[in-house]
Design an enzyme around this catalytic site. Structure first.
Site, PDB file in Angstrom:
ATOM      1  N   ASN A  86      32.543  41.147  42.824  1.00  0.00           N
ATOM      2  CA  ASN A  86      32.532  40.097  41.794  1.00  0.00           C
ATOM      3  C   ASN A  86      33.271  40.496  40.517  1.00  0.00           C
ATOM      4  O   ASN A  86      33.906  39.665  39.879  1.00  0.00           O
ATOM      5  CB  ASN A  86      31.092  39.655  41.493  1.00  0.00           C
ATOM      6  CG  ASN A  86      30.262  40.756  40.895  1.00  0.00           C
ATOM      7  OD1 ASN A  86      30.417  41.925  41.245  1.00  0.00           O
ATOM      8  ND2 ASN A  86      29.384  40.410  39.988  1.00  0.00           N
ATOM      9  N   GLU A 146      22.044  49.329  41.637  1.00  0.00           N
ATOM     10  CA  GLU A 146      22.106  48.124  40.788  1.00  0.00           C
ATOM     11  C   GLU A 146      22.261  46.942  41.721  1.00  0.00           C
ATOM     12  O   GLU A 146      23.265  46.847  42.435  1.00  0.00           O
ATOM     13  CB  GLU A 146      23.315  48.191  39.854  1.00  0.00           C
ATOM     14  CG  GLU A 146      23.272  49.308  38.840  1.00  0.00           C
ATOM     15  CD  GLU A 146      22.148  49.159  37.844  1.00  0.00           C
ATOM     16  OE1 GLU A 146      21.658  48.036  37.650  1.00  0.00           O
ATOM     17  OE2 GLU A 146      21.752  50.183  37.278  1.00  0.00           O
ATOM     18  N   CYS A 202      26.257  39.148  38.213  1.00  0.00           N
ATOM     19  CA  CYS A 202      24.838  39.447  38.465  1.00  0.00           C
ATOM     20  C   CYS A 202      23.971  39.067  37.270  1.00  0.00           C
ATOM     21  O   CYS A 202      22.768  38.885  37.411  1.00  0.00           O
ATOM     22  CB  CYS A 202      24.680  40.926  38.784  1.00  0.00           C
ATOM     23  SG  CYS A 202      25.420  41.984  37.538  1.00  0.00           S
ATOM     24  N   GLU A 212      22.324  52.522  34.310  1.00  0.00           N
ATOM     25  CA  GLU A 212      23.689  52.952  34.036  1.00  0.00           C
ATOM     26  C   GLU A 212      23.920  52.828  32.539  1.00  0.00           C
ATOM     27  O   GLU A 212      23.050  52.381  31.799  1.00  0.00           O
ATOM     28  CB  GLU A 212      24.672  52.071  34.812  1.00  0.00           C
ATOM     29  CG  GLU A 212      24.501  52.190  36.320  1.00  0.00           C
ATOM     30  CD  GLU A 212      25.573  51.438  37.096  1.00  0.00           C
ATOM     31  OE1 GLU A 212      25.871  50.287  36.721  1.00  0.00           O
ATOM     32  OE2 GLU A 212      26.092  52.001  38.065  1.00  0.00           O
TER      33      GLU A 212
HETATM   34  P1  NDP Z   1      27.172  43.899  49.068  1.00  0.00           P
HETATM   35  O1  NDP Z   1      25.863  44.566  48.993  1.00  0.00           O
HETATM   36  O2  NDP Z   1      27.515  43.114  50.253  1.00  0.00           O
HETATM   37  O3  NDP Z   1      28.337  44.977  48.912  1.00  0.00           O
HETATM   38  C1  NDP Z   1      28.422  45.889  47.835  1.00  0.00           C
HETATM   39  C2  NDP Z   1      29.239  47.086  48.265  1.00  0.00           C
HETATM   40  O4  NDP Z   1      28.522  47.800  49.263  1.00  0.00           O
HETATM   41  C3  NDP Z   1      30.577  46.707  48.900  1.00  0.00           C
HETATM   42  O5  NDP Z   1      31.533  47.701  48.611  1.00  0.00           O
HETATM   43  C4  NDP Z   1      30.225  46.713  50.369  1.00  0.00           C
HETATM   44  O6  NDP Z   1      31.343  46.842  51.178  1.00  0.00           O
HETATM   45  C5  NDP Z   1      29.314  47.917  50.427  1.00  0.00           C
HETATM   46  N1  NDP Z   1      28.418  47.961  51.587  1.00  0.00           N
HETATM   47  C6  NDP Z   1      27.968  46.927  52.351  1.00  0.00           C
HETATM   48  N2  NDP Z   1      27.129  47.389  53.315  1.00  0.00           N
HETATM   49  C7  NDP Z   1      27.043  48.736  53.157  1.00  0.00           C
HETATM   50  C8  NDP Z   1      26.322  49.773  53.806  1.00  0.00           C
HETATM   51  N3  NDP Z   1      25.511  49.515  54.824  1.00  0.00           N
HETATM   52  N4  NDP Z   1      26.457  51.034  53.353  1.00  0.00           N
HETATM   53  C9  NDP Z   1      27.244  51.315  52.298  1.00  0.00           C
HETATM   54  N5  NDP Z   1      27.971  50.378  51.634  1.00  0.00           N
HETATM   55  C10 NDP Z   1      27.859  49.101  52.041  1.00  0.00           C
HETATM   56  O7  NDP Z   1      27.291  43.049  47.732  1.00  0.00           O
HETATM   57  P2  NDP Z   1      28.454  42.044  47.347  1.00  0.00           P
HETATM   58  O8  NDP Z   1      29.759  42.763  47.395  1.00  0.00           O
HETATM   59  O9  NDP Z   1      28.249  40.803  48.120  1.00  0.00           O
HETATM   60  O10 NDP Z   1      28.157  41.799  45.790  1.00  0.00           O
HETATM   61  C11 NDP Z   1      27.342  40.793  45.317  1.00  0.00           C
HETATM   62  C12 NDP Z   1      25.986  41.361  44.995  1.00  0.00           C
HETATM   63  O11 NDP Z   1      26.107  42.382  44.026  1.00  0.00           O
HETATM   64  C13 NDP Z   1      25.052  40.333  44.375  1.00  0.00           C
HETATM   65  O12 NDP Z   1      23.786  40.468  44.957  1.00  0.00           O
HETATM   66  C14 NDP Z   1      25.006  40.726  42.915  1.00  0.00           C
HETATM   67  O13 NDP Z   1      23.836  40.345  42.253  1.00  0.00           O
HETATM   68  C15 NDP Z   1      25.124  42.197  43.002  1.00  0.00           C
HETATM   69  N6  NDP Z   1      25.600  42.757  41.740  1.00  0.00           N
HETATM   70  C16 NDP Z   1      24.713  43.465  40.979  1.00  0.00           C
HETATM   71  C17 NDP Z   1      25.096  43.965  39.745  1.00  0.00           C
HETATM   72  C18 NDP Z   1      24.157  44.764  38.918  1.00  0.00           C
HETATM   73  O14 NDP Z   1      24.623  45.390  37.975  1.00  0.00           O
HETATM   74  N7  NDP Z   1      22.884  44.799  39.213  1.00  0.00           N
HETATM   75  C19 NDP Z   1      26.449  43.708  39.218  1.00  0.00           C
HETATM   76  C20 NDP Z   1      27.289  42.964  40.118  1.00  0.00           C
HETATM   77  C21 NDP Z   1      26.866  42.502  41.333  1.00  0.00           C
HETATM   78  P3  NDP Z   1      32.090  45.511  51.728  1.00  0.00           P
HETATM   79  O15 NDP Z   1      32.158  44.522  50.633  1.00  0.00           O
HETATM   80  O16 NDP Z   1      33.404  46.059  52.092  1.00  0.00           O
HETATM   81  O17 NDP Z   1      31.265  45.036  52.868  1.00  0.00           O
END
Ligand code: NDP
Length: 484
Positions: A152, A250, A285, A464
């Site tokens: 995002n 996070e 988020c 963080e």
């Molecule tokens: P995901 O959890 O799908 O992915 C996050 C990252 O983790 C990506 O690089 C993804 O790779 C990777 N990933 C996915 N599965 C695995 C696994 N089993 N092991 C290790 N890495 C993995 O989240 P999104 O990318 O869909 O992001 C949106 C989410 O992030 C929302 O829920 C949002 O709220 C949250 N978010 C939270 C923030 C915070 O500060 N709390 C800030 C921004 C977003 P790939 O995409 O290549 O599958």
């Protein structure tokens, strides 16, 4: 037709293709076009990257702090010089308006690097004098660490993790989201241009389920900093628990926006409130997705809010007139549209939006959704419980302070909240009672990078930002010196 971009991993100081020649399709959300191929890295690439990071660690951790800071500042400088190019790339890859990438994403990536370059020079630890001895705490870097970031805010969150990790003397293997890999790939070239020593930062592209999982499971990884969904965070926590690897998670949110009858409804505040719901198509988020409004002003608030939301323009992210661009992927578009259908099934009334938007011309194949406002749903329904992560908000009336605090806290999440009131004592009272890692009063997304950033409940573990990030990326060791 323009030629497809072929991205590469950045391992041991070099841009390299994946060892087994597997690739993933990368799409431009505004057009739906497949425009780049991204490495679909596997265990062999992860092994090579972790080995490079492990080899680089002794030298990098022994590099004087001021010199590490100089590298980060140099990278920041080179990134800033290419700000416009990066802003266009981020917009193309994620669907967000170029204007947003130019004003938020890329400047913030530059700030992250500069902030931690300075912060690490101010980092200190404690000493505890006792009778006959003195203790001091050594804070030492951990080794090769993993940084996993979502789609995002691609470069913004990527740099938010790697900057403190590197500043504190760790080496890094980073995995950006496969959905938005472009600016991380470009960033690798910036690091090469800045002369960052080989192996200090490694960027391995690929899917979460394969590449991410291999990285998390690698025995050479000493800590994991993750931002993403609660589901993935839970999988990572479960995977690393038996090895007792340090993890900062996070995760998702379902953030409340609390609007009291005495809020100052001026133009600036209205603009911030609308932005807090729909910025980046609601894919931040920290966006407020449940807007809780005091009953005495509910009808008036609703009418004005809906009018302002209707005035938002959805369109080509390159068009400076677009307030909202495209959602990040076909899958995410389907998910958000599914949630809107669910809200209807649950008995919600769609006050505006509720549909996909067809943008003419270049963007006819893009994934656009109209900003959507829904009312008439109770706090326990799925629409008010599950993270939608799109341009969809609900309006819920409340009667008094106790009720709104209960409503605000009535989800499994606890990342951020914003409170709108001119009543000073109430602002403090409510802020203290909210189950939330971050509370903004009469503002939203005002960020001082020194403050602790993170969530409670299913929104996260750990903080963080500022010294918290430097503490996470170091291990404290107590040294006790006998004075007798
Ligand atoms: P995901 O959890 O799908 O992915 C996050 C990252 O983790 C990506 O690089 C993804 O790779 C990777 N990933 C996915 N599965 C695995 C696994 N089993 N092991 C290790 N890495 C993995 O989240 P999104 O990318 O869909 O992001 C949106 C989410 O992030 C929302 O829920 C949002 O709220 C949250 N978010 C939270 C923030 C915070 O500060 N709390 C800030 C921004 C977003 P790939 O995409 O290549 O599958």
């Amino acid at each position: 037709m323009s030629e497809r971009l072929k991205l590469a991993n950045y391992i041991d100081g070099r841009l390299t293709p994946p060892q087994h020649d597997h690739w993933l399709d990368v799409f431009e959300p505004a057009t739906g076009a497949h425009y780049a191929d991204c490495p679909d890295s596997d265990g062999a690439d992860i092994d090579t990257a972790v080995a490079a990071a492990t080899r680089a660690f002794p030298h990098w951790s022994a590099t004087p702090v001021a010199q590490r800071a100089r590298f980060l500042n140099r990278i920041a400088e080179l990134l800033e010089a290419r700000l416009e190019e990066f802003a266009h790339a981020e917009s193309r890859d994620s669907g967000k308006p170029v204007a947003l990438a130019r004003s938020l994403d890329i400047p913030r990536a530059v700030s992250n690097l500069r902030f931690f370059a300075t912060a690490v020079t101010q980092f200190a630890s404690e000493a505890h004098a006792m009778d006959g001895a003195i203790n001091y705490t050594l804070r030492q870097p951990l080794g090769a660490v993993a940084c996993i970031s979502p789609w995002n805010l691609p470069l913004y969150l990527f740099t938010w993790k790697i900057a403190p990790a590197l500043a504190a003397g760790n080496t890094v293997v980073a995995k950006p989201s496969e959905i938005t890999p472009l600016t991380a790939w470009m960033f690798a070239q910036v690091c090469i241009d800045a002369g960052l020593p080989p192996g200090v930062l490694n960027i391995v592209h690929g899917s979460g389920a394969a590449t991410g999982q291999r990285l998390v499971a690698h025995p050479g990884i000493k800590a994991i900093s993750f931002t993403g969904s609660t589901r993935t965070g839970a999988a990572i926590a479960a995977a690393v628990a038996p090895r007792f690897v340090k993890a900062s998670l996070e995760m998702g949110g379902k953030n409340p926006t609390l609007v009291f009858a005495d809020w100052e409804a001026n133009e600036t505040n209205w603009a911030t409130l609308v932005r807090s719901a729909f910025s980046n198509q609601g894919q931040i988020c920290l966006c407020g997705s449940r807007i809780l409004v005091e009953r005495s002003i509910y009808a008036k608030f609703k009418a004005e809010f809906v009018e302002k939301v209707r005035a938002l323009r959805v369109g080509d992210p390159r068009d400076p007139a677009s307030d909202l661009g495209a959602l990040v992927s076909q899958a995410h578009f389907d998910k958000v549209m599914g949630h809107i259908a669910l809200a209807r099934e649950e008995g919600g009334t769609i006050l505006c939006g509720g549909d996909a938007v067809r943008v003419q011309g270049r963007c006819a194949g893009g994934w656009f959704v109209a900003p959507t406002v829904i009312e008439g749903l109770g706090p326990a329904c799925r629409t008010n419980q599950e993270e939608i992560f799109g341009p969809v908000v609900t309006l819920i009336p409340f009667g008094n302070e106790d009720e709104v605090v209960a409503l605000a806290n009535a989800t499994n999440y606890g990342l951020a909240a914003s409170v709108w009131t001119t009543h000073l004592a109430r602002a403090h009272r409510v802020a203290a009672r909210l189950e939330s890692g971050i509370v903004w009063v009469n503002c939203w997304l005002k960020r001082d990078l020194r403050t602790p950033f993170g969530g409670v409940k299913q929104s996260g573990i750990g903080r963080e930002g500022g010294l918290d990030a430097l503490r996470f990326f170091t291990e404290p060791k107590n040294v006790c010196i006998n004075l007798e």
